[in-house]
Design an enzyme around this catalytic site. Sequence first.
Site, PDB file in Angstrom:
ATOM      1  N   ALA A  66     -49.473 -31.886  -7.750  1.00 49.88           N
ATOM      2  CA  ALA A  66     -49.424 -30.786  -8.713  1.00 49.88           C
ATOM      3  C   ALA A  66     -49.554 -29.486  -7.926  1.00 49.88           C
ATOM      4  O   ALA A  66     -50.133 -29.464  -6.832  1.00 49.88           O
ATOM      5  CB  ALA A  66     -50.568 -30.922  -9.705  1.00 49.88           C
ATOM      6  N   GLY A 111     -49.933 -35.891  -7.773  1.00 47.83           N
ATOM      7  CA  GLY A 111     -48.902 -36.042  -8.804  1.00 47.83           C
ATOM      8  C   GLY A 111     -47.607 -36.622  -8.259  1.00 47.83           C
ATOM      9  O   GLY A 111     -46.825 -37.218  -9.017  1.00 47.83           O
ATOM     10  N   GLU A 114     -48.184 -40.251  -8.294  1.00 49.02           N
ATOM     11  CA  GLU A 114     -48.183 -40.647  -9.711  1.00 49.02           C
ATOM     12  C   GLU A 114     -46.758 -40.677 -10.271  1.00 49.02           C
ATOM     13  O   GLU A 114     -46.408 -41.557 -11.056  1.00 49.02           O
ATOM     14  CB  GLU A 114     -49.059 -39.672 -10.513  1.00 49.02           C
ATOM     15  CG  GLU A 114     -50.532 -39.796 -10.162  1.00 49.02           C
ATOM     16  CD  GLU A 114     -51.382 -38.703 -10.779  1.00 49.02           C
ATOM     17  OE1 GLU A 114     -51.135 -37.512 -10.475  1.00 49.02           O
ATOM     18  OE2 GLU A 114     -52.277 -39.030 -11.574  1.00 49.02           O
ATOM     19  N   GLU A 134     -56.908 -35.836  -4.932  1.00 48.88           N
ATOM     20  CA  GLU A 134     -57.451 -34.895  -5.924  1.00 48.88           C
ATOM     21  C   GLU A 134     -58.930 -34.600  -5.762  1.00 48.88           C
ATOM     22  O   GLU A 134     -59.379 -33.481  -6.023  1.00 48.88           O
ATOM     23  CB  GLU A 134     -57.189 -35.433  -7.352  1.00 48.88           C
ATOM     24  CG  GLU A 134     -55.741 -35.378  -7.805  1.00 48.88           C
ATOM     25  CD  GLU A 134     -54.925 -36.596  -7.424  1.00 48.88           C
ATOM     26  OE1 GLU A 134     -55.386 -37.426  -6.609  1.00 48.88           O
ATOM     27  OE2 GLU A 134     -53.801 -36.736  -7.955  1.00 48.88           O
TER      28      GLU A 134
HETATM   29  N1  COA Z   1     -49.430 -27.093  -4.355  1.00 49.37           N
HETATM   30  C1  COA Z   1     -49.049 -25.867  -3.963  1.00 49.37           C
HETATM   31  N2  COA Z   1     -48.568 -25.588  -2.745  1.00 49.37           N
HETATM   32  C2  COA Z   1     -48.491 -26.611  -1.878  1.00 49.37           C
HETATM   33  C3  COA Z   1     -48.886 -27.909  -2.207  1.00 49.37           C
HETATM   34  C4  COA Z   1     -49.369 -28.139  -3.521  1.00 49.37           C
HETATM   35  N3  COA Z   1     -49.723 -29.362  -3.938  1.00 49.37           N
HETATM   36  N4  COA Z   1     -48.701 -28.716  -1.130  1.00 49.37           N
HETATM   37  C5  COA Z   1     -48.214 -27.910  -0.157  1.00 49.37           C
HETATM   38  N5  COA Z   1     -48.089 -26.648  -0.607  1.00 49.37           N
HETATM   39  C6  COA Z   1     -47.584 -25.489   0.139  1.00 49.37           C
HETATM   40  C7  COA Z   1     -48.589 -25.014   1.177  1.00 49.37           C
HETATM   41  O1  COA Z   1     -49.555 -24.159   0.600  1.00 49.37           O
HETATM   42  C8  COA Z   1     -47.669 -24.291   2.135  1.00 49.37           C
HETATM   43  O2  COA Z   1     -47.368 -23.027   1.609  1.00 49.37           O
HETATM   44  P1  COA Z   1     -47.281 -21.716   2.592  1.00 49.37           P
HETATM   45  O3  COA Z   1     -46.114 -22.018   3.496  1.00 49.37           O
HETATM   46  O4  COA Z   1     -47.033 -20.587   1.664  1.00 49.37           O
HETATM   47  O5  COA Z   1     -48.568 -21.682   3.333  1.00 49.37           O
HETATM   48  C9  COA Z   1     -46.403 -25.123   2.112  1.00 49.37           C
HETATM   49  O6  COA Z   1     -46.464 -25.879   0.907  1.00 49.37           O
HETATM   50  C10 COA Z   1     -46.291 -26.095   3.265  1.00 49.37           C
HETATM   51  O7  COA Z   1     -47.474 -26.872   3.304  1.00 49.37           O
HETATM   52  P2  COA Z   1     -48.413 -26.981   4.592  1.00 49.37           P
HETATM   53  O8  COA Z   1     -49.805 -27.307   4.117  1.00 49.37           O
HETATM   54  O9  COA Z   1     -48.280 -25.778   5.455  1.00 49.37           O
HETATM   55  O10 COA Z   1     -47.752 -28.220   5.339  1.00 49.37           O
HETATM   56  P3  COA Z   1     -48.471 -29.261   6.308  1.00 49.37           P
HETATM   57  O11 COA Z   1     -47.379 -30.063   6.934  1.00 49.37           O
HETATM   58  O12 COA Z   1     -49.424 -28.580   7.205  1.00 49.37           O
HETATM   59  O13 COA Z   1     -49.336 -30.211   5.331  1.00 49.37           O
HETATM   60  C11 COA Z   1     -49.718 -31.530   3.354  1.00 49.37           C
HETATM   61  C12 COA Z   1     -48.693 -31.014   4.366  1.00 49.37           C
HETATM   62  C13 COA Z   1     -48.939 -32.261   2.260  1.00 49.37           C
HETATM   63  C14 COA Z   1     -50.669 -32.513   4.042  1.00 49.37           C
HETATM   64  C15 COA Z   1     -50.515 -30.357   2.769  1.00 49.37           C
HETATM   65  O14 COA Z   1     -49.603 -29.361   2.322  1.00 49.37           O
HETATM   66  C16 COA Z   1     -51.402 -30.717   1.619  1.00 49.37           C
HETATM   67  O15 COA Z   1     -52.456 -31.290   1.824  1.00 49.37           O
HETATM   68  N6  COA Z   1     -50.972 -30.376   0.374  1.00 49.37           N
HETATM   69  C17 COA Z   1     -51.768 -30.587  -0.814  1.00 49.37           C
HETATM   70  C18 COA Z   1     -51.743 -32.035  -1.239  1.00 49.37           C
HETATM   71  C19 COA Z   1     -52.629 -32.241  -2.453  1.00 49.37           C
HETATM   72  O16 COA Z   1     -53.823 -32.035  -2.409  1.00 49.37           O
HETATM   73  N7  COA Z   1     -52.011 -32.664  -3.551  1.00 49.37           N
HETATM   74  C20 COA Z   1     -52.705 -32.988  -4.765  1.00 49.37           C
HETATM   75  C21 COA Z   1     -52.797 -31.841  -5.673  1.00 49.37           C
HETATM   76  S1  COA Z   1     -53.698 -32.300  -7.139  1.00 49.37           S
END
Ligand code: COA
Length: 259
Positions: A66, A111, A114, A134
Amino acid sequence: MSYQYLTIEERNRTALVTINRPDVLNALNTGVIAEIDAVFTEILGNSNYKGVILTGAGQKSFVAGADISELAALTEPTAVVLSKRGQAVFAKIENFPKPVVAAVNGFALGGGCELAMACHLRIASENAKFGQPEVNLGIIAGYGGTQRLTRLIGKTKALELLLTTDMITAAQAQGLGLVNAVVPIDQLIETALAMLQKCYKKSPRALANTITAVNACHETGVNGYEVEATLFGNCCHYSDFKEGTTAFLEKRAAQFQDI
Ligand code: COA
């Protein structure tokens, strides 16, 4: 219909739907959820489509969860509404009468995991990663994850993934029964299409009834054997049953009706 966050293209009678927000790793905001709802309505109404592939734009992420910038503003009542809305849209996918394959092309987190679990079949690229992170955000999985993950892989491993937030590789996901197959990323869509082509040779009515009967297995207060018997009988209403049995006896390929 045109979409802001999705693309839809036709491939061999399949709707290839791509979630297209690569700058945020295809995170699900309310607009994406609304468009997923709308695109499945569109596909249902178009008999040219016999099945669906759901994937994410790029080679890094299916859906990274999400949209956290949207989640951050939630309050208790708005969070319940958001969860129920997501649950309803994902249930629409799970109960869709045409086969739906998730082509998981990278991160399937929160999500995203999911969403993949709501699909009938899951093909993962070798670089795919699955997880339910989450609790890192002080919240829980809210789009059916606590229920579907437990049903798909069992309580022991589901609680491990949900409580530790450990990410698992595509190969580990296959070992747990979470995905059907793992392939190189350049073969992902072709593999999903090939799996669907096998389904398209079968009776569409029987496929739809099978999906409904299998889903009944996980509904509370429903006797799945009763549902199965009713749907078994229901198939006999339709010409596909006569055609399928006759074609077998005449040693020819069956010609089934679209629904
Ligand atoms: N919601 C909003 N933005 C998100 C996102 C999410 N779930 N997942 C990634 N992004 C954004 C990051 O903020 C980043 O934005 P920016 O370029 O403006 O900084 C961009 O996507 C790229 O992500 P980044 O974190 O830089 O890539 P990474 O390769 O270092 O890490 C992940 C990848 C997937 C491990 C990491 O982005 C992450 O942990 N995301 C959240 C996952 C999460 O908690 N999901 C459950 C939500 S309930």
